[in-house]
Structure formats: C-alpha cells, structure tokens
Design an enzyme around this catalytic site. Structure first.
Site, short mmCIF file in Angstrom:
data_model
loop_
_atom_site.label_atom_id
_atom_site.label_comp_id
_atom_site.label_asym_id
_atom_site.label_seq_id
_atom_site.Cartn_x
_atom_site.Cartn_y
_atom_site.Cartn_z
N LEU A 112 0.89 -1.16 0.00
CA LEU A 112 0.00 0.00 0.00
C LEU A 112 0.92 1.21 0.00
CD1 LEU A 112 -2.96 -0.48 2.53
CD2 LEU A 112 -3.13 0.00 0.09
N ASP A 113 0.66 2.20 -0.85
CA ASP A 113 1.62 3.29 -0.94
C ASP A 113 1.62 4.18 0.32
OD1 ASP A 113 -0.15 5.58 -1.23
OD2 ASP A 113 -0.52 4.98 -3.29
N PHE A 114 2.60 5.06 0.38
CA PHE A 114 2.91 5.85 1.58
C PHE A 114 1.69 6.60 2.12
CE2 PHE A 114 5.14 9.62 3.55
CZ PHE A 114 5.78 8.90 4.56
#
Length: 251
Positions: A112-114
């Site tokens: 899951l991105d930042f």
C-alpha cells in the site's frame, strides 16, 4: 464453535525444524512418518497441530506456537512505508507491531503506498505470499476513494471499460466503480481492482486531474478490514484463513 486450522504434513514437519519440505516428502515416502500411530501415505495429508500426534523415525515431533505460521491483518496508517526497513528512516508497517510479532519475521504481502491506508496482510508463510502476489492468483481488492469533486459519467465509463494510462502507456483491465456518498464538494467511490499495477488508483484519477483526499483498502478477497482501527492489528481467524487458502487453491 471454533473452526480448526489444519496444515499439510510436510509443512508441519518442516516448520518443526526436522527437515525441509522436500526432505519431509522423502521421509513420508520412505515410511518414516506416522500420524496418530498410522503410517502416513502422503506428505499432503492435513494434520491438526493441536490434536494430532506426528512421529518421525519413532520420535514425537514437537510443534509449538512459535513454529506455526503467522497471518496478520493490519490497518496500515498513512505515511507508513510497506516494507521491513526503510533507508530513509521513515516509519514502516513493522513499527506498528509488537516486538514478539516482529521477532517471528513477518513480512508484508503486497503493498500500500505511503499515503494510502487500510488493510494489509503480513505473514511468515512464503507460499501464501507468493500466491497472493502472483498475477495468476490476484484476489479482488476493494478500495474506498474520496476525491475533490466528482467523476463525470464519461470518466466513470472509461474506468469501467478499461482505460489507457498515458504516463507509461499501460492498458488497464476494466474496474468496478460506483459513488457511495457525497459530502460537500467531495465524493467517495468504491472500486474493485483485480490487477497489481503500481499506484494504479492514483494514476487513474490523475488522468482526469482529480485530487485524491483519502485512499483506503477495505477488503481483499473475502477478508475484510471491518472495524479495525488505524494502527491496530489482529491475527486472521481460522475461518478467514481457511477461506483465503481456498480462494488461492492452496491445500
């Protein structure tokens, strides 16, 4: 009634440190393994770690809690990196877990991105991780996406029919998307994806110059985030694990 969790005999033997899985297969084939006093005829039979008695060369195989694979459901927070270590010194998903879990060497399944939040699975089971991250076994992922403004009917249709990403020239598979709420100048959409394209949702909305205010994954396959609070975690239930392995065609 609590559902029992069973595992393959060869995995049971391997996780107890007796032999590798291939070595466990050979032990079974050579007639060196008994389950509940009976000679095992296949390394793929299912055993109950809590109740079945497994013997190798006449010696009982001890299978304690620490030798069992862990399956963790975490509510990832924003500004957290989905990795075990970050060279830039940013907070990672492992920082959200207690030391006793970290020491079991869990690792995240996928990413899951930042700036995204929501459900993330972590495990010590390499086979399950490989299945879940392989294109052949991608399970549908459900996201709630809140944007400033609203998509037009034409833009919705483009997403639903498979859109082309200009930035890297990628053709996407159709996605299911629908508006589920509107508050002031914002709209929340529910999206179902079956691909593993990097930053796919952000890039899709970016094609239409839409600003994402919140991106949250709420389900993967039949496993749901539910009411789990940001930064909190729990182990998958026996029922959830059984459903997950069934969907991944794992024995």
């Amino acid at each position: 009634m609590t559902e029992k969790t069973t595992i393959r005999l060869n995995k049971y033997i391997a996780s107890a440190g007796i032999a590798s899985r291939r070595g466990a297969d050979e032990l079974v084939q050579k007639g060196k393994v008994k389950v509940n006093g009976e000679l095992a005829d296949s390394p793929g039979i299912q055993v109950d770690p809590d109740n079945d008695r497994v013997e190798v060369n006449g010696k009982l195989v001890q299978h304690d809690e620490k030798s069992k694979d862990l399956y963790i459901l975490l509510h990832k927070t924003i500004e957290t990196v989905t990795t075990a270590k970050d060279p830039q010194g940013r907070k990672t998903v492992l920082d959200l877990l207690p030391p006793d879990v970290i020491n079991r060497r869990v690792f995240p399944v996928g990413r899951l991105d930042f700036y995204s939040e929501g459900m993330l699975l972590l495990t010590t089971d390499g086979e399950l991780c490989n299945r879940m991250t392989h294109p052949k076994w991608h399970l549908p992922k459900i996201y709630h996406v809140t944007i400033r403004g609203k998509l037009s009917e034409k833009e919705l249709s483009v997403m639903q029919n498979g859109m082309y990403l200009e930035d890297k020239g990628e053709l996407l598979a159709p996605v299911k998307i629908k508006a589920i709420s509107e508050v002031g100048e914002t709209t929340k959409y529910e999206m179902e994806l079956r691909q593993g394209i990097n930053r796919q949702i952000r890039r899709m909305f970016g094609e239409f110059d839409k600003t994402i205010l919140r991106l949250k994954r709420v389900r993967q396959g039949r496993i749901e985030l539910g009411a789990l609070k940001p930064g909190k975690w729990r182990e998958l239930s026996a029922k959830e694990l059984t459903l997950l392995k069934k969907d991944l065609k794992m024995k």
